[in-house]
Scaffold this active site. Sequence first.
Site, PDB file in Angstrom:
ATOM      1  N   ASP A  16       0.832  -1.190   0.000  1.00 22.02           N
ATOM      2  CA  ASP A  16       0.000   0.000   0.000  1.00 22.02           C
ATOM      3  C   ASP A  16       0.874   1.251   0.000  1.00 22.02           C
ATOM      4  OD1 ASP A  16      -2.251  -1.551   0.082  1.00 22.02           O
ATOM      5  OD2 ASP A  16      -2.651  -1.246   2.219  1.00 22.02           O
ATOM      6  N   GLY A  42      -3.547  -5.313   0.525  1.00 26.52           N
ATOM      7  CA  GLY A  42      -4.208  -6.277  -0.347  1.00 26.52           C
ATOM      8  C   GLY A  42      -5.305  -6.961   0.444  1.00 26.52           C
ATOM      9  N   GLU A 140      -9.598  -9.846  -6.021  1.00 24.30           N
ATOM     10  CA  GLU A 140      -8.375  -9.219  -6.514  1.00 24.30           C
ATOM     11  C   GLU A 140      -7.414 -10.251  -7.108  1.00 24.30           C
ATOM     12  OE1 GLU A 140      -8.245  -5.210  -3.737  1.00 24.30           O
ATOM     13  OE2 GLU A 140      -6.941  -6.877  -3.207  1.00 24.30           O
ATOM     14  N   ASN A 184     -20.311  -5.266   0.911  1.00 25.02           N
ATOM     15  CA  ASN A 184     -20.810  -4.060   1.547  1.00 25.02           C
ATOM     16  C   ASN A 184     -22.086  -3.636   0.823  1.00 25.02           C
ATOM     17  OD1 ASN A 184     -20.082  -2.560  -0.769  1.00 25.02           O
ATOM     18  ND2 ASN A 184     -18.127  -1.939   0.109  1.00 25.02           N
ATOM     19  N   ASP A 241      -9.372   6.148   9.722  1.00 23.17           N
ATOM     20  CA  ASP A 241      -9.046   5.547   8.427  1.00 23.17           C
ATOM     21  C   ASP A 241      -9.903   4.296   8.276  1.00 23.17           C
ATOM     22  OD1 ASP A 241      -7.960   4.426   6.156  1.00 23.17           O
ATOM     23  OD2 ASP A 241      -5.890   4.469   6.860  1.00 23.17           O
ATOM     24  N   ALA A 244      -9.254  -0.596   6.078  1.00 20.98           N
ATOM     25  CA  ALA A 244      -9.250  -2.047   6.315  1.00 20.98           C
ATOM     26  C   ALA A 244     -10.440  -2.530   7.130  1.00 20.98           C
ATOM     27  CB  ALA A 244      -7.955  -2.438   7.016  1.00 20.98           C
ATOM     28  N   ALA A 245     -11.459  -1.703   7.292  1.00 21.86           N
ATOM     29  CA  ALA A 245     -12.580  -2.095   8.146  1.00 21.86           C
ATOM     30  C   ALA A 245     -13.285  -3.342   7.623  1.00 21.86           C
ATOM     31  CB  ALA A 245     -13.571  -0.937   8.267  1.00 21.86           C
ATOM     32  N   GLY A 246     -13.565  -3.373   6.319  1.00 23.76           N
ATOM     33  CA  GLY A 246     -14.255  -4.527   5.755  1.00 23.76           C
ATOM     34  C   GLY A 246     -13.442  -5.800   5.846  1.00 23.76           C
ATOM     35  N   ASP A 247     -12.139  -5.698   5.616  1.00 23.03           N
ATOM     36  CA  ASP A 247     -11.274  -6.883   5.698  1.00 23.03           C
ATOM     37  C   ASP A 247     -11.160  -7.377   7.129  1.00 23.03           C
ATOM     38  OD1 ASP A 247     -10.842  -6.799   2.969  1.00 23.03           O
ATOM     39  OD2 ASP A 247      -9.057  -5.550   3.154  1.00 23.03           O
ATOM     40  N   GLY A 282      -3.878   3.111   8.604  1.00 22.08           N
ATOM     41  CA  GLY A 282      -3.231   1.988   7.953  1.00 22.08           C
ATOM     42  C   GLY A 282      -4.172   0.829   7.694  1.00 22.08           C
ATOM     43  N   SER A 286      -3.470  -1.799  11.388  1.00 22.58           N
ATOM     44  CA  SER A 286      -4.551  -1.245  12.205  1.00 22.58           C
ATOM     45  C   SER A 286      -5.438  -2.323  12.831  1.00 22.58           C
ATOM     46  CB  SER A 286      -5.421  -0.323  11.349  1.00 22.58           C
ATOM     47  OG  SER A 286      -6.183  -1.072  10.414  1.00 22.58           O
TER      48      SER A 286
END
Length: 306
Positions: A16, A42, A140, A184, A241, A244-247, A282, A286
């Site tokens: 990233d 990723g 991805e 989502n 930030d 990365a919430a969904g991951d 991050g 994070s």
Amino acid sequence: MTGGSGVVVLGSANMDLVVRQPRRAEPGETLFGTDFSTGPGGKGLNQAIAAARAGASVRFIGAVGADAFAERLRDRLVADGVGVEGLRTVPGATGIAQITVTDDGQNTIVVVPGANADRAFTEDDRSAVAAASHLVVQLERPIELLEVALRHARDAGVTTVLTPAPAGAGLDALLDLADVLVPNEGEAMMLSGRDDAESAAIELSRRAATVIVTLGEYGALVARGGAVVRRVGARPARAVDTTAAGDTFVGVLVAWLADGLSLDEALEAAIAGAAITVTRAGAAESMPSRDEIDRALASPVATGGV
């Protein structure tokens, strides 16, 4: 035939490249940013790390290039206890994601796949998937690779978990192979052709066994067999930030499920983990530990049933 134990994540590994700036730039505008950083990311790598930090035994299947970024990604996975036997080095460059984060915590992302375009699914990969309890994939990596892996997992009795991101056309076969589908709100509406999250979840649940639509600050809803069966409220969090919430949500969800806990328990943990993640900058760095999630769960928030 039934699946074994642990989680296999087949997905992308990117470096990233993150720019923080006060707002989005207008076309043709030059805008000064406030910070620049690099870090492992990723969707696949993120979900693998989230699941490992949440206590799961995780193996990652992915590809990196022959460059300096590759070593950093491998080291990050190893540091979090993720098995990297399936992380191959292929010719060319490691994938990158250019991420812009504005002061309100929102982000935009441009991905250059690089090594993630590799289509290999080896006998070792097949063995690892067959020995797992859950296979987690995203979009991805090449669609053909994902379909082969999901079919193999289904044949082996392994629970399949699909994050349909980035969403697009031509995903019917993958949707039909998902035991758990976690889009989502925007992805759910795009895939279903419906114009609201609830209708989208209902429509998608006629294909995937369980559909969990994440709603950001509004929590999540669950649909099965053409009906919404569960709603989960979000936890208050001051977003720094949201990258990365969904991951994090998916990784924690699968870690709890792989540990034999109920879907309701897994949803509460996933909501708690995502709420912690958005308070930090991050992606992989994070994500919370199991202890942090357990502490958050000790202060429950109201949730709703149907």
